[in-house]
Structures are given as structure tokens and as C-alpha cells.
Design an enzyme around this catalytic site. Structure first.
Site, PDB file in Angstrom:
ATOM      1  N   LYS A 177       0.909  -1.154   0.000  1.00  0.00           N
ATOM      2  CA  LYS A 177       0.000   0.000   0.000  1.00  0.00           C
ATOM      3  C   LYS A 177       0.940   1.193   0.000  1.00  0.00           C
ATOM      4  CE  LYS A 177      -1.926   2.847   2.137  1.00  0.00           C
ATOM      5  NZ  LYS A 177      -1.652   4.268   1.891  1.00  0.00           N
ATOM      6  N   GLY A 234       4.656   3.886  10.962  1.00  0.00           N
ATOM      7  CA  GLY A 234       3.959   5.176  10.928  1.00  0.00           C
ATOM      8  C   GLY A 234       3.526   5.591  12.315  1.00  0.00           C
ATOM      9  N   SER A 235       2.354   6.212  12.383  1.00  0.00           N
ATOM     10  CA  SER A 235       1.908   6.791  13.657  1.00  0.00           C
ATOM     11  C   SER A 235       1.290   5.741  14.576  1.00  0.00           C
ATOM     12  CB  SER A 235       0.875   7.885  13.381  1.00  0.00           C
ATOM     13  OG  SER A 235      -0.282   7.301  12.811  1.00  0.00           O
ATOM     14  N   GLY A 238      -2.381   5.347  13.470  1.00  0.00           N
ATOM     15  CA  GLY A 238      -2.547   4.495  12.285  1.00  0.00           C
ATOM     16  C   GLY A 238      -2.276   3.030  12.607  1.00  0.00           C
ATOM     17  N   GLU A 258       5.457  -0.704  13.537  1.00  0.00           N
ATOM     18  CA  GLU A 258       6.516   0.049  14.225  1.00  0.00           C
ATOM     19  C   GLU A 258       5.993   1.470  14.301  1.00  0.00           C
ATOM     20  OE1 GLU A 258       8.946   2.833  14.253  1.00  0.00           O
ATOM     21  OE2 GLU A 258      10.082   1.921  12.609  1.00  0.00           O
ATOM     22  N   CYS A 295      12.132   7.805  13.440  1.00  0.00           N
ATOM     23  CA  CYS A 295      11.469   7.202  14.606  1.00  0.00           C
ATOM     24  C   CYS A 295      12.439   7.061  15.771  1.00  0.00           C
ATOM     25  CB  CYS A 295      10.845   5.864  14.236  1.00  0.00           C
ATOM     26  SG  CYS A 295      11.854   4.918  13.134  1.00  0.00           S
TER      27      CYS A 295
HETATM   28  P1  NAP Z   1       0.170   7.436   9.397  1.00  0.00           P
HETATM   29  O1  NAP Z   1      -0.871   8.493   9.504  1.00  0.00           O
HETATM   30  O2  NAP Z   1       0.265   6.488  10.510  1.00  0.00           O
HETATM   31  O3  NAP Z   1      -0.116   6.669   8.031  1.00  0.00           O
HETATM   32  C1  NAP Z   1       0.735   5.630   7.562  1.00  0.00           C
HETATM   33  C2  NAP Z   1      -0.028   4.784   6.565  1.00  0.00           C
HETATM   34  O4  NAP Z   1      -1.075   4.106   7.237  1.00  0.00           O
HETATM   35  C3  NAP Z   1      -0.678   5.608   5.477  1.00  0.00           C
HETATM   36  O5  NAP Z   1      -0.492   4.928   4.287  1.00  0.00           O
HETATM   37  C4  NAP Z   1      -2.126   5.657   5.855  1.00  0.00           C
HETATM   38  O6  NAP Z   1      -2.972   5.616   4.738  1.00  0.00           O
HETATM   39  C5  NAP Z   1      -2.320   4.378   6.629  1.00  0.00           C
HETATM   40  N1  NAP Z   1      -3.324   4.512   7.680  1.00  0.00           N
HETATM   41  C6  NAP Z   1      -3.283   5.365   8.725  1.00  0.00           C
HETATM   42  N2  NAP Z   1      -4.367   5.199   9.496  1.00  0.00           N
HETATM   43  C7  NAP Z   1      -5.103   4.218   8.926  1.00  0.00           C
HETATM   44  C8  NAP Z   1      -6.338   3.604   9.246  1.00  0.00           C
HETATM   45  N3  NAP Z   1      -7.051   3.993  10.311  1.00  0.00           N
HETATM   46  N4  NAP Z   1      -6.814   2.645   8.439  1.00  0.00           N
HETATM   47  C9  NAP Z   1      -6.107   2.272   7.345  1.00  0.00           C
HETATM   48  N5  NAP Z   1      -4.945   2.824   6.973  1.00  0.00           N
HETATM   49  C10 NAP Z   1      -4.438   3.787   7.759  1.00  0.00           C
HETATM   50  O7  NAP Z   1       1.604   8.064   9.229  1.00  0.00           O
HETATM   51  P2  NAP Z   1       2.170   9.086   8.170  1.00  0.00           P
HETATM   52  O8  NAP Z   1       1.179   9.386   7.117  1.00  0.00           O
HETATM   53  O9  NAP Z   1       3.429   8.521   7.737  1.00  0.00           O
HETATM   54  O10 NAP Z   1       2.486  10.395   8.993  1.00  0.00           O
HETATM   55  C11 NAP Z   1       1.572  11.012   9.859  1.00  0.00           C
HETATM   56  C12 NAP Z   1       2.205  11.181  11.223  1.00  0.00           C
HETATM   57  O11 NAP Z   1       2.639   9.896  11.710  1.00  0.00           O
HETATM   58  C13 NAP Z   1       3.486  12.008  11.261  1.00  0.00           C
HETATM   59  O12 NAP Z   1       3.258  13.379  11.314  1.00  0.00           O
HETATM   60  C14 NAP Z   1       4.149  11.482  12.494  1.00  0.00           C
HETATM   61  O13 NAP Z   1       3.632  12.106  13.639  1.00  0.00           O
HETATM   62  C15 NAP Z   1       3.788  10.025  12.531  1.00  0.00           C
HETATM   63  N6  NAP Z   1       4.874   9.145  12.023  1.00  0.00           N
HETATM   64  C16 NAP Z   1       5.685   8.525  12.909  1.00  0.00           C
HETATM   65  C17 NAP Z   1       6.700   7.700  12.459  1.00  0.00           C
HETATM   66  C18 NAP Z   1       7.584   6.997  13.421  1.00  0.00           C
HETATM   67  O14 NAP Z   1       8.437   6.266  12.967  1.00  0.00           O
HETATM   68  N7  NAP Z   1       7.439   7.147  14.694  1.00  0.00           N
HETATM   69  C19 NAP Z   1       6.925   7.498  11.110  1.00  0.00           C
HETATM   70  C20 NAP Z   1       6.081   8.151  10.210  1.00  0.00           C
HETATM   71  C21 NAP Z   1       5.061   8.961  10.701  1.00  0.00           C
HETATM   72  P3  NAP Z   1      -3.250   6.928   3.832  1.00  0.00           P
HETATM   73  O15 NAP Z   1      -1.975   7.620   3.688  1.00  0.00           O
HETATM   74  O16 NAP Z   1      -3.751   6.385   2.584  1.00  0.00           O
HETATM   75  O17 NAP Z   1      -4.195   7.754   4.612  1.00  0.00           O
END
Ligand code: NAP
Length: 522
Positions: A177, A234-235, A238, A258, A295
Site C-alpha cells: 500500500k 507510521g503513527s 494508524g 513500528e 522514529c
Molecule cells: P500514518 O498516519 O500512521 O499513516 C501511515 C499509513 O497508514 C498511510 O499509508 C495511511 O494511509 C495508513 N493509515 C493510517 N491510518 C489508517 C487507518 N485507520 N486505516 C487504514 N490505513 C491507515 O503516518 P504518516 O502518514 O506517515 O504520517 C503522519 C504522522 O505519523 C506524522 O506526522 C508522524 O507524527 C507520525 N509518524 C511517525 C513515524 C515513526 O516512525 N514514529 C513514522 C512516520 C510517521 P493513507 O496515507 O492512505 O491515509
């Protein structure tokens, strides 16, 4: 060339109605290519194709899978500059990082290939005891895997990143994805994987790449009955949402997520006395590396109150101030950084140490260091939250007891670091360090947490919420363990057993009755 379409196996397809574009965060403008979010029909096709491919791919010898992984690495390199240019246009990350991440990605693929050729990853165990059944155990692939590309690593944790490389090595077809922030980079890498699959005669459906601009595509994929496991970076929001979706399926599946971490760093008195300046400079660089979008970013530094700690904080703030702000991955990530930072800065009882308030471009992040005392930190959990960006909190503890209390109060973390210049001091902090060990996946001595080596000994994971399952790692060769399950053969004729379990395997010949052996390479 980027088409904006989805790879359903080796077929480029664009049936979905929702369209989107990626953003160049440096220019704060849209990139040209129009991407098509995958339709339900396309998602199902990819899942069914992966299921079909599994029947063949799971039985392919390790040396053939190794050829496939090496071919992917070669094809990624053959993409040349267009991959690097697209990466930079979609992420705002500099050329050096693009180059380094590509090398890390191809290096990971080749490392898994080498591991497959060596063979011991299957962890064959043979129990031959006279008068008892002949019992032999081996690891087998679990089935099609969905990998969610990470926003902050467009190559190394995305389309052909560690999750994909380890799952393909295990014998599991992969559906990626793609992360919508870098869909073009994802499509280019997907094209390299498809080329490699054709070149090495892998079954169609061994790999698909699906685009999305919202969460429904990921949800549909995770709910599909053909999918047997999920890899995510990711978050916390998520990752936990996907864990719930997977747990509520009629047949639940594991999600290896993670997620967030603030990566506590303990700076002990000896380090403050002898190496304060060195650590202040190194930590200013670590906090701001990759615009803080790692991260493993050190978001929490802890020390016991002293004049030396005050001096360290002053130098850390000065060194951090000296650095020029850099670009974040996307306007949304920048907005999120500002919002999380504001939430912390609205609290009472902290001191802001950095003063960077330069004029800067729209998606550039201003770095921030704040300090709080131990009591305030213990009482207010807002200070414990991950602020994804160049932001760090230094906590001034009253004494070792309070430092210990804080460590015990922390959530699970990817890393914990100890800075020390005199080993005699270790006894005083032994309990604190033991407690830190129980909170983290990786315990670091005298270094910075940013930078994760890809090797067999690496653990990139940790107790929740650092990851959804602290028994596994998403970086390094043992990441393969997420995509396999054990099966035991009882009393099977030797010639019908997998090669690694056969007596005629040269490494098994000398085993005697009552041997309990963890298998060596086949
Ligand atoms: P994210 O919001 O967790 O999204 C990552 C992926 O998961 C995206 O492809 C998203 O899909 C999908 N997703 C998220 N929530 C979902 C749900 N409820 N159902 C199905 N799929 C879901 O992370 P991000 O877009 O990379 O960044 C957003 C925030 O996450 C950042 O600002 C940061 O705070 C945090 N982050 C943390 C880390 C870490 O390593 N700690 C790494 C990256 C990001 P879509 O994109 O299609 O919506």
C-alpha cells in the site's frame, strides 16, 4: 516513466475514480503526475493474484528467491537518476539522503539474498530419540503480506524496503500500500520489482503496488481474507487502528506495526563532566537529522540537576540554534509538527531554550529544545508525547530516585541511550539502567539513537507503543521471523522431508540418537 497507475501483479491498471497528486514540499507545489487510488475491484484482484502466486512462490528454492531479490536490487540501481530526482521532488529530502537510502535499500535486498543462500534462517530442529517419534521442525512462509509504505523513508521502509525484502525472502507474496506522499517513487520501485520478477520467472502476483489517498484502501486490504499478515511503519494512531481491523476479522491476522518513540537518553554525571560539549554537538545534529523525522529521534534527554547539566543544556541549545532549518516531508507533516509542538508549548512549567525564529520557507521546520523539571514531567503526560520533527525535551531530575521514577513511568520505546565517561558510576545507576532496558528494543551506550544498522543483531522494535509486538524487529535479517510459522514433521520418510530436514543433508549425517540440534546451513 511514472504512469500514476496501480500494479496489479504485472498489469498497470487505473480503474479507481479518486485521483491525487504528490507535493514537492521544497517548492510547496503539486508534482505533475496524476495517481489513481485503487478501486475495490483492483484491491481484490491483487489479493487473489497474491494467493495464487503463494502456491508457487512458497515452494520456490531459496537460491531462486535470492536471485529474485538480487535482481530487484539491480533493477532499482538501473532506474538511475530518475529515481533520485523523483524521491527528492516528493520528499524534500536532500540528494545525499536519497543516495544513501537507495544504497541501504539495495543493500538490504542483497543481505536477505545472502541469508537465503546460506540457509540457516529456516531454523531446522531435528529430534531423534530411540523409542520416540522422529520429530523435525522447520519455518514456513505464512502467506500473502500487505506492507504499508512509510512516509519518512520513501525507499528503505517503503515499496522494496525491509518489510518487502524480508517477506519476499520468507516466501510470501507482497502487496504494497504505497504511501501517498511519494507515490511516484513507489511506482518506479514497483516497476523495478516487476521487471525483476519477470526476469527471474517468478509467478505473476508475487508483487503488487496499490495507490491510495485515504485510509479506506488500506482497510480493505487488511480485511481481505487472502491476506495473512501486515507490516506497518507510521503513527501510533494508524498502527493501532490497523491492529484493531486485523483483530476483528473473522480470521484475525498479525499486524507488525513500528510506531512512535521518544527514545530517552540518560546523560550521567561523568559524561556531563568530561564530554558535555561533544554530546551537546552530537545531539544537536541527531535531534535535527532528517528534520527530526526519524522514529529514533532523541525526543527526551534526562539528567540529574547540577551546574554541569545546565552548561550542557546551554551548549545544546546554542548548537541547535546554529543549524539551518530544513524541509519537512509534506505540508501535512509540517502542520502536524506545529500542532504537536504548540500543544506542548501551551503547557505550564517548561523553559524554552532555543531561540531559532528565522524567516524560512513554508515547509521548513524550526528546531526547538525545552527543559522541564522532573516533577512537572511526571505530572504532565503531554511532555511525554512524540513530537515528530526537530524537537526535544530535557528533563532536570532532582536525584537518581526521581530519574528512576521517570523511567518506570515511560511507555515502551524503540531505543534507550546511556551516556557515561566513567564505568565506576555504573553501580549508582544500575537499577535505572535495568529499568530502562525493560522499556526498550535497543540499549545504546555512548552514541546517538539515530542511525539503525541493518544486521542480524539489530532490534528495531520495542514494547508497545514503540511496536505492536516487542518480540520482533522490522530492521535486520531477523525481520523475516514476522512472516514465517513453524511446522513439525513427525515420522516422515526422509526423502519426502524438506531438504533442510533430511538425513542426507551433509550437515545432518553425524547426528546421533537423542540429538537435539538447531540446524546449521543446508
Ligand atoms: P500514518 O498516519 O500512521 O499513516 C501511515 C499509513 O497508514 C498511510 O499509508 C495511511 O494511509 C495508513 N493509515 C493510517 N491510518 C489508517 C487507518 N485507520 N486505516 C487504514 N490505513 C491507515 O503516518 P504518516 O502518514 O506517515 O504520517 C503522519 C504522522 O505519523 C506524522 O506526522 C508522524 O507524527 C507520525 N509518524 C511517525 C513515524 C515513526 O516512525 N514514529 C513514522 C512516520 C510517521 P493513507 O496515507 O492512505 O491515509
Amino acid at each position: 516513466m511514472i504512469t500514476g497507475k496501480n500494479y496489479i501483479g504485472d498489469l498497470l491498471s487505473a480503474k479507481g475514480k479518486t485521483k491525487f497528486k504528490t507535493i514537492n514540499p521544497e517548492l510547496n507545489s503539486e508534482n505533475e503526475t496524476v495517481f489513481y487510488e485503487a478501486s475495490e475491484d483492483e484491491i481484490c484482484q491483487a489479493a487473489v493474484l497474491a494467493d495464487e502466486a503463494f502456491k508457487i512462490y512458497s515452494t520456490i528454492p531459496d537460491v531462486k528467491k535470492a536471485e529474485f531479490l538480487e535482481a530487484i536490487a539491480d533493477e532499482i540501481e538501473a532506474l538511475g537518476d530518475v529515481l533520485l530526482t523523483t524521491y527528492i521532488q516528493e520528499s524534500g529530502l536532500p540528494a545525499g539522503r536519497a543516495n544513501g537510502e537507495r544504497a541501504r535499500t539495495t543493500g538490504q535486498l542483497r543481505a536477505f539474498a545472502t541469508m537465503l543462500k546460506e540457509g540457516s534462517w529456516v531454523e531446522a530442529i531435528i529430534n531423534k530419540t530411540e523409542g520416540k517419534p522422529d520429530i523435525r521442525r522447520i519455518q514456513i512462509p505464512i502467506g500473502p503480506v500487505v506492507v504499508f509504505g512509510a512516509s519518512n523513508f520513501p525507499l528503505a521502509f517503503s515499496t522494496a524496503g525491509g518489510d518487502t525484502a524480508s517477506a519476499l525472502a520468507a516466501g510470501c507474496p507482497v502487496i504494497v500500500k504505497s504511501h501517498p506522499l511519494h507515490a511516484g517513487t513507489g511506482e518506479l520501485v514497483a516497476s523495478a520489482i516487476i521487471k525483476a520478477a519477470k526476469r527471474t520467472e517468478m509467478p505473476n502476483g508475487v508483487f503488487s503496488n496499490i495507490n491510495s489517498s485515504g485510509i479506506s484502501v488500506g482497510k480493505t486490504l487488511v480485511e481481505h481474507p487472502s491476506i495473512k499478515a501486515v507490516g506497518f511503519t507510521g503513527s501510533i494512531k494508524g498502527g493501532t487502528a490497523l491492529c484493531k481491523i486485523a483483530a476483528n476479522r473473522p480470521v484475525p491476522i498479525p499486524v507488525y506495526a513500528e510506531m512512535g518513540s521518544i527514545n530517552p537518553v540518560l546523560i550521567l554525571p561523568s559524561a556531563l563532566k568530561s564530554d558535555s560539549e561533544k554530546w551537546a554537538t552530537n545531539y544537536a545534529a541527531s535531534i535535527t537529522a532528517g528534520t527530526g523525522q526519524f522514529c529514533t529521534n532523541p525526543g527526551l534527554i534526562l539528567g540529574v540537576k547540577s551546574k554541569e547539566l545546565e552548561d550542557f543544556i546551554t551548549i545544546l541549545a546554542l548548537e541547535t540554534d546554529k543549524l539551518d532549518p530544513t524541509c519537512m516531508l509534506h505540508p501535512n507533516i509540517k502542520r502536524q509538527y506545529e500542532s504537536l509542538k504548540s500543544e506542548v508549548l501551551e503547557q505550564e512549567g517548561y523553559t524554552k531554550k532555543t531561540i531559532v525564529e528565522k524567516e524560512t520557507k513554508p515547509n521548513y521546520a524550526l528546531q526547538s529544545i525545552i527543559t522541564v523539571d522532573g516533577d512537572t514531567f511526571l505530572k504532565n503526560r503531554t511532555f511525554h508525547k512524540e513530537v515528530f520533527g526537530p524537537f526535544s525535551v530535557v528533563v532536570k531530575c532532582d536525584d537518581i530516585q526521581q530519574l528512576n521514577e521517570i523511567i518506570l513511568d515511560l511507555e515502551g520505546q524503540l531505543t534507550g541511550t546511556v551516556l557515561n565517561s566513567d564505568l565506576k558510576e555504573y553501580e549508582d545507576f544500575k537499577e535505572v539502567i535495568e529499568n530502562l532496558k525493560n522499556k526498550v528494543g535497543r540499549l545504546i551506550f555512548n552514541n546517538v539513537p539515530t542511525g539503525v544498522e541493518v544486521c542480524s543483531g539489530m532490534t528495531h522494535g520495542g514494547p508497545f507503543p514503540a511496536s505492536s509486538d516487542s518480540k520482533f524487529t522490522s530492521v535486520g535479517l531477523t525481520a523475516i521471523k514476522r512472516w514465517v510459522r513453524p511446522v513439525t514433521y513427525q515420522d516422515w520418510p526422509d526423502q519426502l522431508l524438506p531438504k533442510a530436514l533430511q538425513d542426507k543433508n551433509p550437515l545432518n549425517i553425524n547426528r546421533t540418537v537423542n540429538d537435539i540440534v538447531t540446524q546449521n546451513p543446508i
